[in-house]
Design a protein around this motif. Structure first.
Motif, PDB file in Angstrom:
ATOM      1  N   TRP A 168       6.806   5.606 -15.069  1.00 14.51           N
ATOM      2  CA  TRP A 168       7.846   4.940 -14.291  1.00 14.51           C
ATOM      3  C   TRP A 168       7.753   5.292 -12.808  1.00 14.51           C
ATOM      4  O   TRP A 168       8.458   4.721 -11.991  1.00 14.51           O
ATOM      5  N   THR A 182       6.931   5.290  -9.063  1.00 10.26           N
ATOM      6  CA  THR A 182       6.635   4.100  -8.264  1.00 10.26           C
ATOM      7  C   THR A 182       5.391   4.261  -7.404  1.00 10.26           C
ATOM      8  O   THR A 182       5.104   3.400  -6.573  1.00 10.26           O
ATOM      9  N   ASN A 183       4.640   5.332  -7.602  1.00  8.90           N
ATOM     10  CA  ASN A 183       3.318   5.394  -6.975  1.00  8.90           C
ATOM     11  C   ASN A 183       2.229   4.943  -7.946  1.00  8.90           C
ATOM     12  O   ASN A 183       1.044   5.121  -7.696  1.00  8.90           O
ATOM     13  N   ASN A 189      13.695   4.069  -9.807  1.00  7.92           N
ATOM     14  CA  ASN A 189      12.403   3.930 -10.451  1.00  7.92           C
ATOM     15  C   ASN A 189      12.068   2.462 -10.676  1.00  7.92           C
ATOM     16  O   ASN A 189      11.412   2.117 -11.632  1.00  7.92           O
ATOM     17  N   GLN A 190      12.579   1.618  -9.795  1.00  5.77           N
ATOM     18  CA  GLN A 190      12.302   0.198  -9.899  1.00  5.77           C
ATOM     19  C   GLN A 190      11.591  -0.282  -8.651  1.00  5.77           C
ATOM     20  O   GLN A 190      11.745   0.303  -7.576  1.00  5.77           O
ATOM     21  N   PHE A 191      10.857  -1.371  -8.815  1.00  5.75           N
ATOM     22  CA  PHE A 191      10.262  -2.034  -7.681  1.00  5.75           C
ATOM     23  C   PHE A 191      11.031  -3.314  -7.379  1.00  5.75           C
ATOM     24  O   PHE A 191      11.475  -4.005  -8.280  1.00  5.75           O
ATOM     25  N   SER A 204       2.919  -0.102 -16.588  1.00  4.71           N
ATOM     26  CA  SER A 204       2.441   0.910 -15.659  1.00  4.71           C
ATOM     27  C   SER A 204       2.296   2.220 -16.425  1.00  4.71           C
ATOM     28  O   SER A 204       3.044   2.453 -17.377  1.00  4.71           O
ATOM     29  N   ASP A 239      10.053   0.366  -3.487  1.00  6.25           N
ATOM     30  CA  ASP A 239      10.995   1.090  -4.328  1.00  6.25           C
ATOM     31  C   ASP A 239      12.129   1.553  -3.424  1.00  6.25           C
ATOM     32  O   ASP A 239      12.168   1.240  -2.246  1.00  6.25           O
ATOM     33  N   ASN A 298       7.411   4.453  -1.687  1.00  5.99           N
ATOM     34  CA  ASN A 298       6.121   3.764  -1.745  1.00  5.99           C
ATOM     35  C   ASN A 298       6.302   2.279  -1.501  1.00  5.99           C
ATOM     36  O   ASN A 298       7.348   1.709  -1.842  1.00  5.99           O
TER      37      ASN A 298
END
Lengths: 114, 111
Positions: free
Chosen positions: A97, A99-100, B97-99, A94, B92, B31
């Motif tokens: 980092w 998450t959008n 900062n992880q999915f 990505s 998230d 998100n």
């Protein structure tokens, strides 16, 4: 073509024999991550890296190692593979980092440990 | 523990019908994203929805988000055989900062 390249696509090995799965991206992405996918469990994160020389554990890091010496490469190392590491592995990257940002996935590595 | 869970696990419809799949999650998010996976291949990003958005559209895809119920839905309209795939939500948590991916919904569209 922008892509995440994983190798090999298929790998059969025996218990205890060290192996490395390579991952490379050509998009200058800062963030890279490894996931394993198992039936009924979805994708689980193994390790991730927010930039060169910055790595951190995900949810299932036991039995795995990673390194991020260059921005484009993020290899996954199994020092002593065991049968419970038989799984489908995905590398993803990505731009950052945050998450959008969307994740770009490799084609996967199907690993069988006998 | 898993953050996102999709429902149903499997869905079979006729071509031309609409397909709806749902995702529920446990903690507050920033998100939520939806991804598609064709049989054993890498996941492909479909759409992102932010926590302050309620609905988003992209082509035949419509995503809704209800943060009070901690749930999202993905609607595929006028489905085609080529839509046959597994669909995953990824959430998230607003401190990380992880999915986190769910277990996915397997969609079969019958020609």
């Amino acid at each position: 073509e922008a892509q995440v390249t994983q190798n090999p696509r298929y790998l059969i090995t025996v218990t205890g024999k060290k192996l490395t799965v390579t991952c490379s991206q050509n998009m200058n992405h800062e963030y890279m991550s490894w996931y394993r996918q198992d039936p009924g469990l979805g994708l689980r994160q193994i390790y991730y890296s927010m930039n060169v020389e910055v790595t951190d554990k995900g949810d299932v890091p036991e039995g795995y190692k990673v390194s991020r010496k260059e921005k484009r490469n993020f290899p996954l190392i199994l020092e002593s593979p065991s049968p419970n590491q038989t799984s489908l592995y995905f590398c993803a990257s990505s731009p950052s980092w945050a998450t959008n940002e969307k994740l770009f996935f490799g084609s996967g590595t199907q690993l069988s440990v006998l | 523990s898993q953050q996102g869970e999709e429902d149903p696990q499997a869905l079979s419809i006729q071509e031309g019908e609409n397909a709806t799949m749902n995702c529920s999650y446990k903690t507050s998010i920033n998100n939520l994203q939806w991804y598609r996976q064709n049989s054993g291949r890498g996941l492909v990003h479909l759409i992102l929805i932010r926590s302050n958005e309620r609905e988003k559209h992209s082509g035949r895809l419509r995503v809704t988000l209800d943060t009070s119920k901690k749930s999202s839905s993905l609607l595929i309209t006028a489905s085609r055989a080529a839509d046959t795939a597994s669909y995953f939500c990824a959430t998230d948590v607003n401190t990380g900062n992880q999915f986190y991916f769910g277990t996915g919904t397997s969609l079969t569209v019958i020609p």
